[in-house]
Write an enzyme that holds these catalytic residues in place. Sequence first.
Site, PDB file in Angstrom:
ATOM      1  N   ASP A  67       8.923   2.429  -3.272  1.00 23.08           N
ATOM      2  CA  ASP A  67       8.117   3.601  -3.637  1.00 23.08           C
ATOM      3  C   ASP A  67       8.314   3.966  -5.105  1.00 23.08           C
ATOM      4  OD1 ASP A  67       7.215   4.274  -0.934  1.00 23.08           O
ATOM      5  OD2 ASP A  67       9.300   4.824  -0.561  1.00 23.08           O
ATOM      6  N   ILE A  93       0.875  -1.181   0.000  1.00 14.40           N
ATOM      7  CA  ILE A  93       0.000   0.000   0.000  1.00 14.40           C
ATOM      8  C   ILE A  93       0.906   1.222   0.000  1.00 14.40           C
ATOM      9  CG2 ILE A  93      -1.811   1.305   1.179  1.00 14.40           C
ATOM     10  CD1 ILE A  93      -2.766  -1.240   2.500  1.00 14.40           C
TER      11      ILE A  93
END
Length: 299
Positions: free
Chosen positions: A221, A93
């Site tokens: 990321d 997430i």
Amino acid sequence: MSCSEIQNYMNFVLPLVLDSGKELLTVEEINPEIKGGNIWDVVTIYDRKIEQILIEKIKEEYPEHKFIGEEESADKNTISQLTSLPTWIIDPIDGTANFVKRMPLTCISVGLTINKEQVLGIVYNPYAKELFTAIRGQGAYLNGKKITTSGLTEMNKSIFNYEISLGVKNLQLRNLYMSRLQGLITKVSGIRSYGCAALGLCYVACGRVDVYQCDGLYPWDAAAGTLIVTEAGGFVTDSSAVRLGKEFDLMQPNFLAASTKQLGDQYIAIEKMVDQEVTSKPQANFIPSNCKLITEKTQ
Ligand SMILES: *[C@@H]1O[C@H](CO)[C@@H](O)[C@H](O)[C@H]1NC(C)=O
């Protein structure tokens, strides 16, 4: 490695990511935990669950593959070295703080490197039903349609997504971010800050913003999103104080991603100037000179 080999990996992993997205949509109650006492670093049971499922299923199919995941790294308290073996780099997430606040700017990010080269990227935002994908050399796609960056070259028309929340970490970073912002704010058309690195990159790839910058991130990321930007015709470069404008390093990801190299270079030139101003001063609470003027005038 051949293109069809990577396409096979894509065909196998894509349904797993879409299923994980479906799972996120069913979430009713979210109880965030603060990681390692760092207020900016929240995690939920869903982060762990999704990462575990993805890793388990990929391992079953490809037992020789390696993994670098956000939760897996947190558990080991270290980030594995990148090897030449196929390595899945996973953020279950991304934008967890948005997820916790039910802001629909959050996504699952899965990248793959082979021979240390980024070859595949998947970023899926289930709330917006937006799936960004790229395979090296094959272009970038949003829900199956080819995307390109805005192609913008003029700074004064550019929308700049600048992620400065990590300035909470230390004074040096804060001063750097604040002075860069001070240098850029009057030269661009607008500033945004979305709190989700992978989507921030994809928004450059599809032309919703023209430049996105964030320093001090982790490989998960950036692994999918930076490939999606370059496959969409964009430009990615290092944005850290020490390597500003140099080649982007996936294992120490600090990036400025721009619609074009021409636009990115203009940002870098201004940042180089303000960086010099910051580093030449003693590190107290630095206020850029023109900012100080405004404060003095209003007093
Ligand atoms: C924006 O910049 C371009 C040069 O890059 C210049 O020609 C133009 O006049 C500028 N527009 C505004 C509104 O300042």
